[in-house]
Design a protein around this motif. Structure first.
Motif, PDB file in Angstrom:
ATOM      1  N   UNK A 118       0.831  -1.203   0.000  1.00 15.52           N
ATOM      2  CA  UNK A 118       0.000   0.000   0.000  1.00 15.52           C
ATOM      3  C   UNK A 118       0.870   1.259   0.000  1.00 15.52           C
ATOM      4  N   UNK A 119       1.994   1.214   0.725  1.00 15.17           N
ATOM      5  CA  UNK A 119       2.909   2.345   0.740  1.00 15.17           C
ATOM      6  C   UNK A 119       3.519   2.621  -0.621  1.00 15.17           C
ATOM      7  N   UNK A 120       3.897   1.561  -1.328  1.00 12.34           N
ATOM      8  CA  UNK A 120       4.455   1.721  -2.680  1.00 12.34           C
ATOM      9  C   UNK A 120       3.418   2.294  -3.641  1.00 12.34           C
ATOM     10  N   UNK A 121       2.172   1.827  -3.500  1.00 14.45           N
ATOM     11  CA  UNK A 121       1.109   2.354  -4.356  1.00 14.45           C
ATOM     12  C   UNK A 121       0.893   3.849  -4.091  1.00 14.45           C
ATOM     13  N   UNK A 122       0.834   4.231  -2.807  1.00 13.48           N
ATOM     14  CA  UNK A 122       0.664   5.645  -2.465  1.00 13.48           C
ATOM     15  C   UNK A 122       1.840   6.480  -2.968  1.00 13.48           C
ATOM     16  N   UNK A 123       3.048   5.915  -2.889  1.00 14.42           N
ATOM     17  CA  UNK A 123       4.238   6.613  -3.377  1.00 14.42           C
ATOM     18  C   UNK A 123       4.152   6.836  -4.882  1.00 14.42           C
ATOM     19  N   UNK A 124       3.689   5.832  -5.618  1.00 11.21           N
ATOM     20  CA  UNK A 124       3.523   5.968  -7.071  1.00 11.21           C
ATOM     21  C   UNK A 124       2.483   7.038  -7.396  1.00 11.21           C
ATOM     22  N   UNK A 125       1.394   7.088  -6.611  1.00 10.98           N
ATOM     23  CA  UNK A 125       0.374   8.110  -6.834  1.00 10.98           C
ATOM     24  C   UNK A 125       0.942   9.503  -6.588  1.00 10.98           C
TER      25      UNK A 125
END
Length: 399
Positions: free
Chosen positions: A297-304
């Protein structure tokens, strides 16, 4: 192998939960509680009663969470346990994890992914309430193949109530701060969200340090724990897409359904099974799932964050989808989808330039509300021949 035979083992090996004692255990408990409270205060600082009311009036996002979390995900967990031929203890723990509602961790990641915080809070709250009835049913249905007839899995209703309290009370405090001290609400939200992320990953590291043996598991265990969050995210995202939710709400629904309440799963295991090798084995899946869920979830938020900062403004698709949803709300359609009449109205607005907007993503406000306000204002001034243009610090209308 049934649970009766498994629980009669003589091995006195202590579980990972029991090894986290003394000072380390106290620090972990305090850190987890404080982190959740701080996160929800920060999220509350972004909300008003009107924001939450809009979600509850058009509750299709809540329905998506209900369907994915209590129907699809338990079925997925049941299927994965069979597909990877997991041992009985691990299979039951997979079912328990996938039957849990969303946790508060989803709210902080929805914030960092530029999601809809109102929707995230409402989905978390409603799924936790619904879990009181749905969790016993789902666990009974999907775990019966691995449990003995005399075995009983307890639902920790006190923990469910505690989860609700850690969502609602701090959120109410944050909303009160936004109402009374609106100037400090935005910087307080950022401080709380940063602290929340630090607290989450510090807790993950602390548990890994205290119980490293939990992570010495088979590759099947790691694969199952790793793919559960993306599956939940994908299912919710696709359903939200099929009903024409805007991208912000799609991301939010996906994150909410991909982040299960791991603490609740561990509490169920600890209440339902006596200390011993069975409980220790059952704690493996939640203990691995939690850190992997946080990292993914952290990686996804970082990509966003990277995407929005590089693009500087909202994408045209995101902007148009938000406008469609706002038109549906303004002209009476259900659940944020557009009817033929809505599409006709949208085309009329596009011809007049009302949807040609550019929104700075550094502003956390919902651009859709601004679009509606300007549409209504321009309709009232339709016969005005002064030719003056109405300017806003957040939206520039090109008429």
């Amino acid at each position: 192998m049934d649970l009766v035979n498994m629980t009669n083992g003589t091995n006195s090996t202590t579980s990972p939960e029991e090894e986290l004692t003394g000072v380390l255990g106290t620090v972990d408990l305090v850190l987890t509680t404080v982190t959740l409270v701080v996160i929800m205060i920060g999220m509350g600082c972004t909300q008003t009663l009107n924001d939450l009311g809009k979600v509850l009036k058009r509750p299709f996002g809540i329905i998506i969470g209900f369907v994915v979390q209590f129907f699809l995900m338990p079925l997925v967990g049941f299927g994965l346990a069979h597909a990877f031929n997991l041992p009985d203890a691990l299979a039951i723990s997979v079912v328990i994890v996938t039957c849990c509602p969303g946790g508060s961790m989803s709210n902080i990641f929805a914030y960092w992914a530029r999601g809809d915080i109102s929707l995230s809070i409402c989905m978390t709250t409603c799924s936790t309430i619904l879990a009181i009835g749905m969790m016993p049913l789902c666990i009974f249905m999907y775990s019966s193949g691995w449990t003995d007839e005399d075995s009983k899995i307890e639902i920790p209703y006190v923990s469910v109530a505690t989860s609700l309290a850690t969502i609602l009370a701090p959120t109410a405090v944050g909303m009160l701060i936004k109402w009374k001290f609106s100037k400090i609400s935005e910087p307080l939200t950022k401080v709380c969200s940063i602290f929340g992320l630090i607290g989450i990953f510090t807790g993950i590291g602390l548990r890994a340090y205290a119980n490293p043996e939990v992570y010495i598991s088979t590759w099947e265990t790691w694969v199952v724990a790793a793919i559960l969050p993306p599956i939940g995210f994908t299912l919710a995202f696709l359903i939200a897409t099929s009903i024409h939710f805007n991208y912000s709400k799609r991301r939010t629904a996906g994150i909410e359904c991909g982040c299960q309440n791991v603490s609740l799963a561990l509490t169920i295991i600890n209440l339902s099974f006596p200390p011993g090798p069975l409980r220790a084995d059952m704690q493996i899946i939640p203990s691995i799932y939690g850190p992997l869920m946080g990292v993914e979830a952290g990686l996804f938020a970082l990509c966003c964050q990277f995407y929005f900062r590089v693009c500087q403004t909202k994408s045209k698709a995101d902007e148009l989808d938000q406008t469609k949803e706002d038109i549906a709300a303004l002209y009476g359609s259900n659940f944020g989808t557009t009817t033929d009449n809505d599409e006709k109205k949208l085309k009329e607005l596009e011809m007049t330039g009302y949807t040609n907007t550019e929104v700075d993503v550094s502003d956390e406000k919902n651009s859709g509300d601004v679009v509606i306000d300007n549409i209504e204002e321009n309709e009232r001034k339709e016969d005005d021949t002064t030719g003056n243009e109405t300017n806003s610090s957040e939206v520039t209308l090109q008429i």
